[in-house]
Every structure is written in C-alpha cells, then in structure tokens.
Scaffold this motif. Sequence first.
Motif, PDB file in Angstrom:
ATOM      1  N   LYS A   1       0.821  -1.223   0.000  1.00 43.09           N
ATOM      2  CA  LYS A   1       0.000   0.000   0.000  1.00 43.09           C
ATOM      3  C   LYS A   1       0.852   1.269   0.000  1.00 43.09           C
ATOM      4  O   LYS A   1       0.488   2.291   0.593  1.00 43.09           O
ATOM      5  N   GLY A   2       1.988   1.194  -0.652  1.00 46.18           N
ATOM      6  CA  GLY A   2       2.872   2.352  -0.728  1.00 46.18           C
ATOM      7  C   GLY A   2       3.867   2.464   0.400  1.00 46.18           C
ATOM      8  O   GLY A   2       4.739   3.332   0.388  1.00 46.18           O
ATOM      9  N   GLY A   3       3.750   1.568   1.394  1.00 45.85           N
ATOM     10  CA  GLY A   3       4.698   1.583   2.500  1.00 45.85           C
ATOM     11  C   GLY A   3       4.382   2.653   3.530  1.00 45.85           C
ATOM     12  O   GLY A   3       3.501   3.499   3.354  1.00 45.85           O
ATOM     13  N   PHE A   4       5.114   2.618   4.638  1.00 42.89           N
ATOM     14  CA  PHE A   4       4.943   3.618   5.691  1.00 42.89           C
ATOM     15  C   PHE A   4       5.574   4.944   5.256  1.00 42.89           C
ATOM     16  O   PHE A   4       6.482   4.982   4.420  1.00 42.89           O
ATOM     17  N   ARG A   5       5.134   6.003   5.869  1.00 39.85           N
ATOM     18  CA  ARG A   5       5.643   7.343   5.574  1.00 39.85           C
ATOM     19  C   ARG A   5       7.084   7.491   6.077  1.00 39.85           C
ATOM     20  O   ARG A   5       7.456   6.926   7.108  1.00 39.85           O
ATOM     21  N   LYS A   6       7.879   8.261   5.349  1.00 40.70           N
ATOM     22  CA  LYS A   6       9.260   8.505   5.772  1.00 40.70           C
ATOM     23  C   LYS A   6       9.291   9.257   7.101  1.00 40.70           C
ATOM     24  O   LYS A   6       8.428  10.092   7.387  1.00 40.70           O
ATOM     25  N   ALA A   7      10.325   8.984   7.888  1.00 37.64           N
ATOM     26  CA  ALA A   7      10.498   9.652   9.179  1.00 37.64           C
ATOM     27  C   ALA A   7      10.891  11.117   8.972  1.00 37.64           C
ATOM     28  O   ALA A   7      11.487  11.479   7.954  1.00 37.64           O
ATOM     29  N   PRO A   8      10.588  11.992   9.939  1.00 42.49           N
ATOM     30  CA  PRO A   8      10.881  13.423   9.790  1.00 42.49           C
ATOM     31  C   PRO A   8      12.346  13.753   9.548  1.00 42.49           C
ATOM     32  O   PRO A   8      12.662  14.787   8.957  1.00 42.49           O
ATOM     33  N   CYS A   9      13.259  12.873   9.989  1.00 47.85           N
ATOM     34  CA  CYS A   9      14.689  13.179   9.844  1.00 47.85           C
ATOM     35  C   CYS A   9      15.122  13.286   8.379  1.00 47.85           C
ATOM     36  O   CYS A   9      16.178  13.846   8.084  1.00 47.85           O
TER      37      CYS A   9
ATOM     38  N   PHE B   1      18.913  -0.754  -3.304  1.00 48.62           N
ATOM     39  CA  PHE B   1      18.221   0.464  -3.720  1.00 48.62           C
ATOM     40  C   PHE B   1      16.953   0.705  -2.913  1.00 48.62           C
ATOM     41  O   PHE B   1      16.087   1.484  -3.306  1.00 48.62           O
ATOM     42  N   GLY B   2      16.811   0.030  -1.778  1.00 44.92           N
ATOM     43  CA  GLY B   2      15.578   0.126  -1.022  1.00 44.92           C
ATOM     44  C   GLY B   2      14.506  -0.739  -1.662  1.00 44.92           C
ATOM     45  O   GLY B   2      14.799  -1.647  -2.437  1.00 44.92           O
ATOM     46  N   ALA B   3      13.246  -0.437  -1.351  1.00 50.38           N
ATOM     47  CA  ALA B   3      12.143  -1.227  -1.897  1.00 50.38           C
ATOM     48  C   ALA B   3      10.884  -0.382  -1.927  1.00 50.38           C
ATOM     49  O   ALA B   3      10.752   0.597  -1.180  1.00 50.38           O
ATOM     50  N   GLY B   4       9.967  -0.760  -2.809  1.00 51.74           N
ATOM     51  CA  GLY B   4       8.677  -0.091  -2.858  1.00 51.74           C
ATOM     52  C   GLY B   4       8.684   1.215  -3.622  1.00 51.74           C
ATOM     53  O   GLY B   4       9.633   1.533  -4.352  1.00 51.74           O
ATOM     54  N   SER B   5       7.641   2.004  -3.423  1.00 52.35           N
ATOM     55  CA  SER B   5       7.456   3.240  -4.191  1.00 52.35           C
ATOM     56  C   SER B   5       8.498   4.307  -3.881  1.00 52.35           C
ATOM     57  O   SER B   5       8.709   5.224  -4.676  1.00 52.35           O
ATOM     58  N   ARG B   6       9.161   4.205  -2.723  1.00 52.65           N
ATOM     59  CA  ARG B   6      10.196   5.189  -2.383  1.00 52.65           C
ATOM     60  C   ARG B   6      11.606   4.635  -2.578  1.00 52.65           C
ATOM     61  O   ARG B   6      12.574   5.194  -2.059  1.00 52.65           O
ATOM     62  N   ALA B   7      11.711   3.550  -3.324  1.00 55.22           N
ATOM     63  CA  ALA B   7      13.039   3.036  -3.661  1.00 55.22           C
ATOM     64  C   ALA B   7      13.757   4.054  -4.541  1.00 55.22           C
ATOM     65  O   ALA B   7      13.140   4.970  -5.100  1.00 55.22           O
ATOM     66  N   CYS B   8      15.051   3.911  -4.679  1.00 55.86           N
ATOM     67  CA  CYS B   8      15.865   4.852  -5.459  1.00 55.86           C
ATOM     68  C   CYS B   8      15.283   5.042  -6.850  1.00 55.86           C
ATOM     69  O   CYS B   8      15.151   4.087  -7.622  1.00 55.86           O
ATOM     70  N   ILE B   9      14.960   6.274  -7.190  1.00 55.77           N
ATOM     71  CA  ILE B   9      14.333   6.565  -8.471  1.00 55.77           C
ATOM     72  C   ILE B   9      15.284   6.319  -9.636  1.00 55.77           C
ATOM     73  O   ILE B   9      14.868   6.050 -10.766  1.00 55.77           O
ATOM     74  N   ALA B  10      16.593   6.366  -9.370  1.00 56.58           N
ATOM     75  CA  ALA B  10      17.596   6.233 -10.433  1.00 56.58           C
ATOM     76  C   ALA B  10      18.220   4.845 -10.486  1.00 56.58           C
ATOM     77  O   ALA B  10      19.280   4.669 -11.085  1.00 56.58           O
ATOM     78  N   ARG B  11      17.569   3.840  -9.901  1.00 57.44           N
ATOM     79  CA  ARG B  11      18.199   2.516  -9.823  1.00 57.44           C
ATOM     80  C   ARG B  11      18.470   1.919 -11.204  1.00 57.44           C
ATOM     81  O   ARG B  11      19.499   1.252 -11.380  1.00 57.44           O
ATOM     82  N   ASN B  12      17.597   2.130 -12.175  1.00 55.96           N
ATOM     83  CA  ASN B  12      17.848   1.592 -13.518  1.00 55.96           C
ATOM     84  C   ASN B  12      19.099   2.205 -14.136  1.00 55.96           C
ATOM     85  O   ASN B  12      19.922   1.508 -14.731  1.00 55.96           O
ATOM     86  N   LEU B  13      19.225   3.515 -13.996  1.00 55.95           N
ATOM     87  CA  LEU B  13      20.391   4.195 -14.553  1.00 55.95           C
ATOM     88  C   LEU B  13      21.658   3.772 -13.830  1.00 55.95           C
ATOM     89  O   LEU B  13      22.690   3.487 -14.464  1.00 55.95           O
ATOM     90  N   ALA B  14      21.603   3.708 -12.512  1.00 52.67           N
ATOM     91  CA  ALA B  14      22.786   3.316 -11.726  1.00 52.67           C
ATOM     92  C   ALA B  14      23.233   1.911 -12.086  1.00 52.67           C
ATOM     93  O   ALA B  14      24.436   1.646 -12.267  1.00 52.67           O
ATOM     94  N   THR B  15      22.270   0.996 -12.211  1.00 52.40           N
ATOM     95  CA  THR B  15      22.610  -0.383 -12.558  1.00 52.40           C
ATOM     96  C   THR B  15      23.220  -0.462 -13.951  1.00 52.40           C
ATOM     97  O   THR B  15      24.212  -1.174 -14.171  1.00 52.40           O
ATOM     98  N   THR B  16      22.648   0.261 -14.895  1.00 53.75           N
ATOM     99  CA  THR B  16      23.190   0.259 -16.257  1.00 53.75           C
ATOM    100  C   THR B  16      24.625   0.770 -16.272  1.00 53.75           C
ATOM    101  O   THR B  16      25.494   0.207 -16.949  1.00 53.75           O
TER     102      THR B  16
END
Length: 503
Positions: free
Chosen positions: A118-126, A442-457
């Motif tokens: 369900k999109g995961g838990f919200r990120k912590a304030p830090c 790269f983390g997981a879910g909807s807040r995983a690293c947005i650039a993971r495809n580029l980084a992996t390539t």
Amino acid sequence: MSQCCYALLPSRGDFMISGDTTMIDLLLASPLGSIAVISVVVLIVTCLYRVTVHPLSHIPGPLIPKITSLWLYYHAYIGDEATAIHELHNKYGPLIRVAPNEVDIADVDAVSPIYVSKGGFRKAPCYVNFDIDLHRSIFSALDPEQRSPRAKAVIPLFSTKSIRDNEAAIYGCVDTMVGRMQDESGSGKPVNVLNLTRSLALDAVSTHLFRENYNGISEKGEQLSASAFVDLFVGVGRFFYLPNVVFTWTEWAIGKLYPSERTTSSLAVVDKFVDDMVTHTKAGAQTYPGRLLAIGLTPSEVKAQCKDLMFAGTDSTGANLARICQELARSPDRYQALRSEVVSNLEAGTAKTDAQALPYLSAVVKEALRISMANPTRLPRIVPSSGWTFKGTNFPSGAIVGCSAYELHLNPAVFPNPQTFQPERWLRDNVTPEMRKHSFAFGAGSRACIARNLATTELYLATEKLAESGVLRGARPCKDSIEIYEWFNSRVKDEKVELVWGV
C-alpha cells in the motif's frame, strides 16, 4: 577580636539544618533550586516510563538506547552505527530498540509491510535534513502529494527504453574513464580509482539526464571538482537522526566554526554548472530540468532537484564501481573469468548478448551491490495511525521502524561468509529465492531509489569495459579492505580506493 565583633557573627546553630529540614527543602526555597529538583524528578520519571510502560518497552535492547536517543546520535556521528546495531542483533535478536521511539528490524519479512504494501509507511521526519537550498527534494519529501508530481515528471527518463536510447553516450563516458585509468596506470604511482569512478558517475548522470556532460573525467586534478560538494551532503548522515531544528543550528555552527575553502570552491563550481544549465533549459525539454520546469517548478527548486540528483548519483554509483575495481584487482582469476566472458561475447558477432544478460558480469555487479554498502544504515519509516503488528509484536502509531542493507546483505544464513566478495554465489545454479529477497541495495517499494535503472546500467557498462580493455590486468589494491564511515550514505575513509600497477 572584640566582643562587639563577636556579636555580629551568627551563632553556630544558624549554619545547621534542623531535624525537620531537608536538603530538598533548602533547594526548593530558591527558584533555581526548585528548577533543579523538578528537572531531576522529571528525568527520573521519564526514564522509568521509557523502560517500563512505554509502548515499545517490550522491545529488547540495552538500557541506554531505551532511555535516550543520544546512543543513536553518537554512533551515527562516529560512523559505526550499522556495526554497533549488528552486534546488538547478535545479542538480542531481530528486533532492537535503538532509541526510545525507534526500532531496527533484522528480518527480511518486514520489508514488504514497511516499504512496499500500500505504498509503505511514511518517511520519518529526519529525512528533511537532506533538503537542499531550503527545498524538499524528491528524496527528502515526506508528503506524497508534494513528491508525486515531481517524481512522475522525471520517471520516464529512468525507463529502460530511455536509457537504451542514450546508451552510446553513456558508453562514451565509460570509455573516457577507462582511457584515463590506462593513462594513469603507467605512472607507477597509486591511482585513486574512487576519484575516477565518481567522475564517471557524475558524467553519466549529467550526460543522460541533463544532456550536458559535467566532464569530470577530463579534469586533471587529483580530485573531482564536485567531490567536496558530494562529501558535504554525505556528511549530513552524521547528524541524520537529529530533530530538524537542532540539525539546522548544528550545521550552521559547523559552517561558521570550521569553514572549508575546498568545500566553498566546490559548491561554487557545481552551482555555476547547474545555474548555467537550468538557465538555458526550456520548459518542456526532454531533460531532467526541462520536465520539472514544465510542471511549474521555480528555477530555484529545479536547481535544487538537479543538485540532489548529482550528489546521490555520484556518491552511491561511484562507491559501488570503486568496490568492483578493488575486488577484481584483488582476485586476478575472477578478473580473467570476467574478461573471457566479455571478450567471447564481443566476438560473437550478431549473436552478441546484452551486457546485462552475461552471467558472470551480472554476478560481479550483484555481489558488488551486496557488499559495497553505499547505503548501509536503516531506512526509517513511521508506523501509521492504525499501528502495526509484525509476527506477534505490536508497534504503536508514531513509532519509527526500519530495515538496513547491512543486516539483510550480511545475513550469514543467506550469504555464507557474508563479508567476502564471491560473485559465484549469484550464478544461476547457486541463487536462492532468499538471496533475491534479501537484496536491498536500492531500497524497496514506491520510495526506492528513483535512479536505480540508470545506476545499474552504469555499473554493467563500466564493468564490461573494464574487462574488455584489460586495464585491471596487473593491478593490485594498496589496501586489503575499504573502510567506511557507516553514515546514511557511506563515506570511504581517506576518500581513496587506490590501485597500483606493475609493482
């Protein structure tokens, strides 16, 4: 002394506390004393509450983290957070209370509910401590409504098709890096490959997403001009868990007390590059800044988003690729096996396979992502208002929980000899479902690293060229291991991963 003088002195009894008068009475008799007494009482009551009746009091762990966040702040600051928490997991089990309201979880089954479902838990304030120039970045934004339009605008640039369409330009950056490594390898002096891999990462990001090459690889200095800029943001990880107000003042004080000419100069170079690029970008252009301008963001925010991307892309991918260079130089047999596979593929003509489909090359990249620890520490999230129950353990609303790559990637039950670089474990017959499940680079879910495809390539293309060129033949590491500060973004100690050839 005269009798007159004696008469002016208080009697001995005036200095004594009567049987009915206590030290507390005396303290309470003055405002400052009252404050001191009340403060001590509040402190004692707070500690007792956190240890005995706090909603997380049932979570195991040592006493100090249960009563104060200072334990976590200290280990984050000195850079051994992941190691210190790992030792606690070995002693207490998969759930560890690392601060009064925070729990570190060393159980892969927690990944899905925390980060994916369900999109995961919200990120912590830090996370807002990673804001740039007073702007929330796609990474630091807590509010999904703020992040969503920005992420949606640029996600097409990270698609497989977009990257493949621009693969020749990325290969060009890789070729330039390999050429520079070949040139420097003949000097007889140690070569800091971390500087080269960071330069490549920045050039690849800027070439693909900005359509304007930063040209860091072509710089002739000992260190990439953007390195101090990147290190400045990496250093935020020392204070990652601090409340934002405390963090802001701490950051301000450090800047005033310990000014750095190198950092100031690096920031100026990066700012000029970004300012010029954004200024000359038209809204709607199919680039990172162009797509953000098209949704109505101000130039100031677009510049901040671009700098965030430059920092993240340079740091993590540069560290991962430097680790590949280090490990292949340590193991000539593995390097030769990789080179044989790559050269055979290139000689296959029309039957040539895509680099990401080569078994041993893929194994090298996957093992580097597992062991390099570019982001070793916990990714903290807030338990939602409904609370959360995990394997019979209740977590109250507002508690901060999370998993770390360190715990998942170094699980000996899944990865035997977890600290050793063994790409063979990723070959098809050796891979288990648990290994795939524990991959968290790269983390997981909807807040995983947005650039993971580029980084992996980038990692695949660069590793392929390192093998094809033979540039690492005869290289050996100057140090047996790479030591890091275990901050949110790890930092290599001494900022060097050095190889030397022909010695």
